[in-house]
Scaffold this motif. Structure first.
Motif, PDB file in Angstrom:
ATOM      1  N   LEU A  55       0.809  -1.218   0.000  1.00  0.00           N
ATOM      2  CA  LEU A  55       0.000   0.000   0.000  1.00  0.00           C
ATOM      3  C   LEU A  55       0.842   1.268   0.000  1.00  0.00           C
ATOM      4  O   LEU A  55       0.313   2.363   0.184  1.00  0.00           O
ATOM      5  N   HIS A  56       2.131   1.145  -0.213  1.00  0.00           N
ATOM      6  CA  HIS A  56       2.994   2.324  -0.253  1.00  0.00           C
ATOM      7  C   HIS A  56       2.986   2.912  -1.666  1.00  0.00           C
ATOM      8  O   HIS A  56       4.001   2.929  -2.357  1.00  0.00           O
ATOM      9  N   THR A  57       1.817   3.390  -2.060  1.00  0.00           N
ATOM     10  CA  THR A  57       1.615   4.022  -3.366  1.00  0.00           C
ATOM     11  C   THR A  57       1.064   5.418  -3.117  1.00  0.00           C
ATOM     12  O   THR A  57       0.588   5.719  -2.013  1.00  0.00           O
ATOM     13  N   PRO A  58       1.104   6.287  -4.138  1.00  0.00           N
ATOM     14  CA  PRO A  58       0.592   7.648  -3.929  1.00  0.00           C
ATOM     15  C   PRO A  58      -0.850   7.694  -3.425  1.00  0.00           C
ATOM     16  O   PRO A  58      -1.164   8.465  -2.528  1.00  0.00           O
ATOM     17  N   MET A  59      -1.725   6.859  -3.985  1.00  0.00           N
ATOM     18  CA  MET A  59      -3.127   6.887  -3.576  1.00  0.00           C
ATOM     19  C   MET A  59      -3.264   6.621  -2.073  1.00  0.00           C
ATOM     20  O   MET A  59      -3.974   7.341  -1.361  1.00  0.00           O
ATOM     21  N   TYR A  60      -2.576   5.609  -1.572  1.00  0.00           N
ATOM     22  CA  TYR A  60      -2.696   5.273  -0.151  1.00  0.00           C
ATOM     23  C   TYR A  60      -1.908   6.238   0.728  1.00  0.00           C
ATOM     24  O   TYR A  60      -2.262   6.443   1.888  1.00  0.00           O
ATOM     25  N   PHE A  61      -0.863   6.834   0.189  1.00  0.00           N
ATOM     26  CA  PHE A  61      -0.143   7.896   0.897  1.00  0.00           C
ATOM     27  C   PHE A  61      -1.115   9.047   1.191  1.00  0.00           C
ATOM     28  O   PHE A  61      -1.199   9.544   2.317  1.00  0.00           O
ATOM     29  N   PHE A  62      -1.882   9.443   0.170  1.00  0.00           N
ATOM     30  CA  PHE A  62      -2.848  10.526   0.344  1.00  0.00           C
ATOM     31  C   PHE A  62      -3.990  10.112   1.263  1.00  0.00           C
ATOM     32  O   PHE A  62      -4.463  10.909   2.073  1.00  0.00           O
ATOM     33  N   LEU A  63      -4.445   8.870   1.165  1.00  0.00           N
ATOM     34  CA  LEU A  63      -5.515   8.395   2.045  1.00  0.00           C
ATOM     35  C   LEU A  63      -5.091   8.404   3.509  1.00  0.00           C
ATOM     36  O   LEU A  63      -5.860   8.804   4.386  1.00  0.00           O
ATOM     37  N   LEU A  97      -0.544   4.664 -18.264  1.00  0.00           N
ATOM     38  CA  LEU A  97       0.807   4.198 -18.585  1.00  0.00           C
ATOM     39  C   LEU A  97       1.886   5.130 -18.041  1.00  0.00           C
ATOM     40  O   LEU A  97       3.020   4.714 -17.829  1.00  0.00           O
ATOM     41  N   HIS A  98       1.531   6.371 -17.802  1.00  0.00           N
ATOM     42  CA  HIS A  98       2.503   7.342 -17.290  1.00  0.00           C
ATOM     43  C   HIS A  98       2.318   7.612 -15.797  1.00  0.00           C
ATOM     44  O   HIS A  98       2.970   8.485 -15.240  1.00  0.00           O
ATOM     45  N   TYR A  99       1.422   6.880 -15.160  1.00  0.00           N
ATOM     46  CA  TYR A  99       1.069   7.143 -13.768  1.00  0.00           C
ATOM     47  C   TYR A  99       2.279   7.119 -12.842  1.00  0.00           C
ATOM     48  O   TYR A  99       2.480   8.033 -12.059  1.00  0.00           O
ATOM     49  N   MET A 100       3.079   6.078 -12.913  1.00  0.00           N
ATOM     50  CA  MET A 100       4.215   5.958 -11.993  1.00  0.00           C
ATOM     51  C   MET A 100       5.279   7.023 -12.246  1.00  0.00           C
ATOM     52  O   MET A 100       6.000   7.410 -11.332  1.00  0.00           O
ATOM     53  N   VAL A 101       5.378   7.529 -13.458  1.00  0.00           N
ATOM     54  CA  VAL A 101       6.326   8.606 -13.746  1.00  0.00           C
ATOM     55  C   VAL A 101       5.799   9.929 -13.197  1.00  0.00           C
ATOM     56  O   VAL A 101       6.529  10.698 -12.575  1.00  0.00           O
ATOM     57  N   ILE A 102       4.506  10.176 -13.440  1.00  0.00           N
ATOM     58  CA  ILE A 102       3.905  11.448 -13.008  1.00  0.00           C
ATOM     59  C   ILE A 102       3.769  11.506 -11.493  1.00  0.00           C
ATOM     60  O   ILE A 102       4.034  12.521 -10.864  1.00  0.00           O
ATOM     61  N   MET A 103       3.342  10.402 -10.871  1.00  0.00           N
ATOM     62  CA  MET A 103       3.048  10.400  -9.433  1.00  0.00           C
ATOM     63  C   MET A 103       4.147   9.690  -8.637  1.00  0.00           C
ATOM     64  O   MET A 103       3.873   8.816  -7.834  1.00  0.00           O
ATOM     65  N   ASN A 104       5.404  10.078  -8.818  1.00  0.00           N
ATOM     66  CA  ASN A 104       6.462   9.477  -8.000  1.00  0.00           C
ATOM     67  C   ASN A 104       6.463  10.085  -6.605  1.00  0.00           C
ATOM     68  O   ASN A 104       5.829  11.100  -6.359  1.00  0.00           O
ATOM     69  N   SER A 105       7.161   9.458  -5.685  1.00  0.00           N
ATOM     70  CA  SER A 105       7.077   9.874  -4.275  1.00  0.00           C
ATOM     71  C   SER A 105       7.619  11.286  -4.045  1.00  0.00           C
ATOM     72  O   SER A 105       7.110  12.023  -3.209  1.00  0.00           O
ATOM     73  N   GLN A 106       8.648  11.664  -4.796  1.00  0.00           N
ATOM     74  CA  GLN A 106       9.197  13.020  -4.634  1.00  0.00           C
ATOM     75  C   GLN A 106       8.174  14.064  -5.063  1.00  0.00           C
ATOM     76  O   GLN A 106       7.970  15.073  -4.390  1.00  0.00           O
ATOM     77  N   LEU A 107       7.495  13.793  -6.170  1.00  0.00           N
ATOM     78  CA  LEU A 107       6.482  14.718  -6.652  1.00  0.00           C
ATOM     79  C   LEU A 107       5.296  14.775  -5.699  1.00  0.00           C
ATOM     80  O   LEU A 107       4.722  15.836  -5.472  1.00  0.00           O
ATOM     81  N   CYS A 108       4.917  13.637  -5.115  1.00  0.00           N
ATOM     82  CA  CYS A 108       3.813  13.632  -4.141  1.00  0.00           C
ATOM     83  C   CYS A 108       4.150  14.537  -2.956  1.00  0.00           C
ATOM     84  O   CYS A 108       3.309  15.303  -2.499  1.00  0.00           O
ATOM     85  N   GLY A 109       5.379  14.446  -2.473  1.00  0.00           N
ATOM     86  CA  GLY A 109       5.799  15.301  -1.366  1.00  0.00           C
ATOM     87  C   GLY A 109       5.761  16.764  -1.733  1.00  0.00           C
ATOM     88  O   GLY A 109       5.309  17.611  -0.953  1.00  0.00           O
ATOM     89  N   LEU A 110       6.215  17.101  -2.939  1.00  0.00           N
ATOM     90  CA  LEU A 110       6.175  18.489  -3.390  1.00  0.00           C
ATOM     91  C   LEU A 110       4.743  18.987  -3.536  1.00  0.00           C
ATOM     92  O   LEU A 110       4.447  20.127  -3.207  1.00  0.00           O
ATOM     93  N   ARG A 111       3.871  18.129  -4.028  1.00  0.00           N
ATOM     94  CA  ARG A 111       2.467  18.532  -4.182  1.00  0.00           C
ATOM     95  C   ARG A 111       1.807  18.770  -2.838  1.00  0.00           C
ATOM     96  O   ARG A 111       0.850  19.516  -2.739  1.00  0.00           O
TER      97      ARG A 111
END
Length: 192
Positions: free
Chosen positions: A22-30, A97-111
């Protein structure tokens, strides 16, 4: 309702933090939304429960300002996370297909960190407008109903709406409690 809110949101945080799947952007935000919901309810509900218990509606000026500050802060965080989650879902659906590139952990933190000031200042403006407006222009019943819906009901329902009906969260919680039960049995056997 307060205990259900805290327990439900803590279960989500526990499930996400304990299961590496569950260490994905969606669950990080949840999990961050769950933490925000715990914080937002904890700024107002304990004082409200105390007031009901002692049958007093008194709050000091410093207490009121402090409560407003944290309510606005955590409310802004809550609204921001819901916005980012909507963007996350948009990317997952429209650009899978670009999800993992667009929503990487560094970008999630910046967002989460970058627009914080903008969101908090917008939320402060609207909140201060509502709380500091003249008492004569608002009926107390609709205002109280809106306050309870915002501070009690919505954070209580978020775990059910976003996570506890989710198959991955349910599986993570089952695995966690299974491992916890085995660990508890081992510890009890060692003490005997």
């Amino acid at each position: 309702m307060y205990l259900i809110t805290v327990l439900g949101n803590l279960l989500i945080i526990l499930a996400v933090s304990s299961d590496s799947h569950l260490h994905t952007p969606m669950y990080f935000f949840l999990s961050n939304l769950s933490l925000a919901d715990i914080c937002i309810t904890s700024t107002t509900i304990p004082k409200m429960l105390l007031n009901i218990q002692i049958q007093s509606k008194v709050i000091t000026y410093a207490g009121c300002i402090t409560q407003m500050y944290f309510f606005t802060l955590f409310g802004g965080w809550d609204h921001f996370l819901l916005t980012v989650m909507a963007y996350d879902h948009f990317v997952a659906i429209c650009h899978p297909l670009h999800y993992m590139v667009i929503m990487n952990s560094q970008l999630c933190g910046l967002r989460v960190l970058m627009p914080w000031i903008v969101i908090v200042s917008l939320f402060y403006g609207t909140s201060l407008g509502v709380y500091l407006s003249s008492a004569g222009t608002h009926s107390s019943q609709p205002s109280a109903t809106a306050s309870v819906m915002c501070t009690v009901v919505t954070p209580m329902l978020n775990p059910f709406i976003y996570s506890l009906k989710n198959r991955d969260i349910k599986g993570a919680l089952r695995r966690f409690f299974r491992v916890s039960g085995k660990l508890g049995t081992i510890i009890l056997n060692q003490k005997m």
